[in-house]
Scaffold this active site. Structure first.
Site, mmCIF file in Angstrom:
data_model
loop_
_atom_site.group_PDB
_atom_site.id
_atom_site.type_symbol
_atom_site.label_atom_id
_atom_site.label_comp_id
_atom_site.label_asym_id
_atom_site.label_seq_id
_atom_site.Cartn_x
_atom_site.Cartn_y
_atom_site.Cartn_z
ATOM 1 N N TYR A 67 0.825 -1.212 0.000
ATOM 2 C CA TYR A 67 0.000 0.000 0.000
ATOM 3 C C TYR A 67 0.858 1.260 0.000
ATOM 4 O O TYR A 67 0.406 2.325 -0.448
ATOM 5 C CB TYR A 67 -0.927 0.009 1.217
ATOM 6 C CG TYR A 67 -2.145 -0.881 1.064
ATOM 7 C CD1 TYR A 67 -3.252 -0.463 0.343
ATOM 8 C CD2 TYR A 67 -2.178 -2.144 1.649
ATOM 9 C CE1 TYR A 67 -4.369 -1.265 0.215
ATOM 10 C CE2 TYR A 67 -3.298 -2.962 1.521
ATOM 11 C CZ TYR A 67 -4.391 -2.522 0.796
ATOM 12 O OH TYR A 67 -5.503 -3.334 0.652
ATOM 13 N N GLY A 81 -12.725 -7.792 -4.749
ATOM 14 C CA GLY A 81 -13.929 -8.349 -4.158
ATOM 15 C C GLY A 81 -14.081 -9.817 -4.489
ATOM 16 O O GLY A 81 -13.426 -10.336 -5.396
ATOM 17 N N GLN A 84 -18.855 -13.235 -7.818
ATOM 18 C CA GLN A 84 -20.282 -13.494 -7.675
ATOM 19 C C GLN A 84 -20.575 -14.940 -8.074
ATOM 20 O O GLN A 84 -20.235 -15.390 -9.162
ATOM 21 C CB GLN A 84 -21.074 -12.535 -8.561
ATOM 22 C CG GLN A 84 -22.574 -12.560 -8.315
ATOM 23 C CD GLN A 84 -23.277 -11.425 -9.056
ATOM 24 O OE1 GLN A 84 -22.644 -10.623 -9.731
ATOM 25 N NE2 GLN A 84 -24.579 -11.371 -8.926
ATOM 26 N N VAL A 124 -21.778 -2.057 -5.756
ATOM 27 C CA VAL A 124 -21.006 -0.820 -5.770
ATOM 28 C C VAL A 124 -21.621 0.307 -4.959
ATOM 29 O O VAL A 124 -20.914 1.038 -4.258
ATOM 30 C CB VAL A 124 -20.735 -0.369 -7.222
ATOM 31 C CG1 VAL A 124 -22.018 -0.029 -7.960
ATOM 32 C CG2 VAL A 124 -19.773 0.799 -7.245
ATOM 33 N N ASP A 150 -23.959 0.231 -17.041
ATOM 34 C CA ASP A 150 -25.277 -0.214 -17.484
ATOM 35 C C ASP A 150 -25.834 0.720 -18.568
ATOM 36 O O ASP A 150 -26.413 0.272 -19.559
ATOM 37 C CB ASP A 150 -26.245 -0.256 -16.303
ATOM 38 C CG ASP A 150 -25.663 -0.984 -15.113
ATOM 39 O OD1 ASP A 150 -25.843 -2.203 -15.024
ATOM 40 O OD2 ASP A 150 -25.015 -0.314 -14.290
ATOM 41 N N THR A 151 -25.643 2.011 -18.338
ATOM 42 C CA THR A 151 -26.094 3.011 -19.308
ATOM 43 C C THR A 151 -25.369 2.845 -20.634
ATOM 44 O O THR A 151 -25.980 2.886 -21.709
ATOM 45 C CB THR A 151 -25.873 4.428 -18.752
ATOM 46 O OG1 THR A 151 -26.723 4.621 -17.612
ATOM 47 C CG2 THR A 151 -26.184 5.487 -19.800
ATOM 48 N N ARG A 155 -27.089 1.921 -24.276
ATOM 49 C CA ARG A 155 -26.931 2.812 -25.431
ATOM 50 C C ARG A 155 -26.332 2.067 -26.624
ATOM 51 O O ARG A 155 -26.765 2.245 -27.770
ATOM 52 C CB ARG A 155 -26.042 4.004 -25.057
ATOM 53 C CG ARG A 155 -26.702 4.980 -24.122
ATOM 54 C CD ARG A 155 -25.775 6.145 -23.783
ATOM 55 N NE ARG A 155 -26.439 7.114 -22.929
ATOM 56 C CZ ARG A 155 -25.866 8.224 -22.478
ATOM 57 N NH1 ARG A 155 -24.605 8.487 -22.798
ATOM 58 N NH2 ARG A 155 -26.537 9.053 -21.705
ATOM 59 N N HIS A 170 -29.152 8.534 -26.574
ATOM 60 C CA HIS A 170 -29.141 9.105 -25.228
ATOM 61 C C HIS A 170 -30.278 8.495 -24.407
ATOM 62 O O HIS A 170 -31.444 8.827 -24.592
ATOM 63 C CB HIS A 170 -29.280 10.625 -25.290
ATOM 64 C CG HIS A 170 -28.261 11.283 -26.170
ATOM 65 N ND1 HIS A 170 -26.947 11.460 -25.785
ATOM 66 C CD2 HIS A 170 -28.352 11.765 -27.446
ATOM 67 C CE1 HIS A 170 -26.271 12.045 -26.766
ATOM 68 N NE2 HIS A 170 -27.096 12.230 -27.777
ATOM 69 N N HIS A 177 -27.135 -0.063 -8.761
ATOM 70 C CA HIS A 177 -26.522 -0.935 -9.763
ATOM 71 C C HIS A 177 -26.780 -2.390 -9.367
ATOM 72 O O HIS A 177 -26.047 -2.996 -8.595
ATOM 73 C CB HIS A 177 -25.017 -0.675 -9.840
ATOM 74 C CG HIS A 177 -24.283 -1.628 -10.736
ATOM 75 N ND1 HIS A 177 -24.511 -1.717 -12.082
ATOM 76 C CD2 HIS A 177 -23.332 -2.544 -10.454
ATOM 77 C CE1 HIS A 177 -23.715 -2.641 -12.616
ATOM 78 N NE2 HIS A 177 -22.991 -3.161 -11.634
#
Length: 216
Positions: A67, A81, A84, A124, A150-151, A155, A170, A177
């Protein structure tokens, strides 16, 4: 060239490696500190990405499991993480990943207390909140990636279905999320034309198209 000198990425999995690769391709920063507990994993991913640097611009990627090396980073992306599991929701990941994020943030408070943190790990939104409550830095220095991906996916797929440039599509995905997020179809526009009024192929049904894209 961005004025960002040093950027940190924590986690050498697929997402972390993709972020480092994107930083190199977009010529953002002069040095990337690529942190992973398994140092050899970070070294291996960094070596693969290093091969592209001579074709783009001069930049240094430093693989590390300390670190301390993140101490002078201005921005640090957190991607670590637990994986899943099959049929496991993002919210079910919370118990396992919250402990991981707590350890990461406490170390970053020691070695990089002034850095802006961008949370990418799932779930998140909740982990961003967890990080804000744990960290000693100001809350406005801890962000989550939210529904940006996701957006972007929606699109891209909508542009593909309509055969238009994705940059002219758009539409936004909002909310948490995860399973409760939703697409704001009422504000969707193609160029400057409302999606509801956009001329579709005669074989295209807008209602079915929305259902197809959102389920997928």
């Amino acid at each position: 060239m961005s004025d960002l000198t040093k950027i940190g990425v924590i986690g050498a999995g697929n997402v972390g490696a993709a972020i480092v690769n994107a930083l190199v391709l977009r010529n953002i920063g002069k040095e990337i500190i690529f942190f992973n507990r398994d140092l050899n994993k970070a070294i291996g991913e960094a070596m693969d990405i290093d091969d592209t640097i001579p074709l783009v611009s001069e930049m240094q990627i430093k693989a590390t499991n300390s670190y301390k090396d993140l101490s002078s980073c201005k921005i640090i992306a957190i991607t670590v993480g637990a994986r899943q599991k099959k049929n496991e929701t993002r919210l079910e990941l919370l118990g396992r990943n919250a402990k991981i994020i707590e350890d990461v943030v406490k170390n970053l408070d020691i070695y990089a207390p002034k850095a802006i943190l961008i949370m990418v790990s799932n779930p998140v939104d909740i982990l961003t909140r967890v990080a804000q409550e744990i960290s000693t830095r100001e809350n406005n220095k801890i962000f989550g990636s939210g529904t940006v991906l996701d957006t972007s996916r929606l699109r891209f797929q909508l542009g593909k279905e309509l055969n238009v440039n994705r940059k002219n599509v758009h539409v936004h995905v909002v909310g948490e999320h995860g399973d409760s997020e939703f697409a704001v179809w009422s504000n969707a526009i193609i160029g400057s034309i409302k999606l509801e009024k956009f001329p579709l192929n005669k074989n295209t049904d807008l209602k079915k198209l929305k259902t197809k894209l959102w389920i997928s």
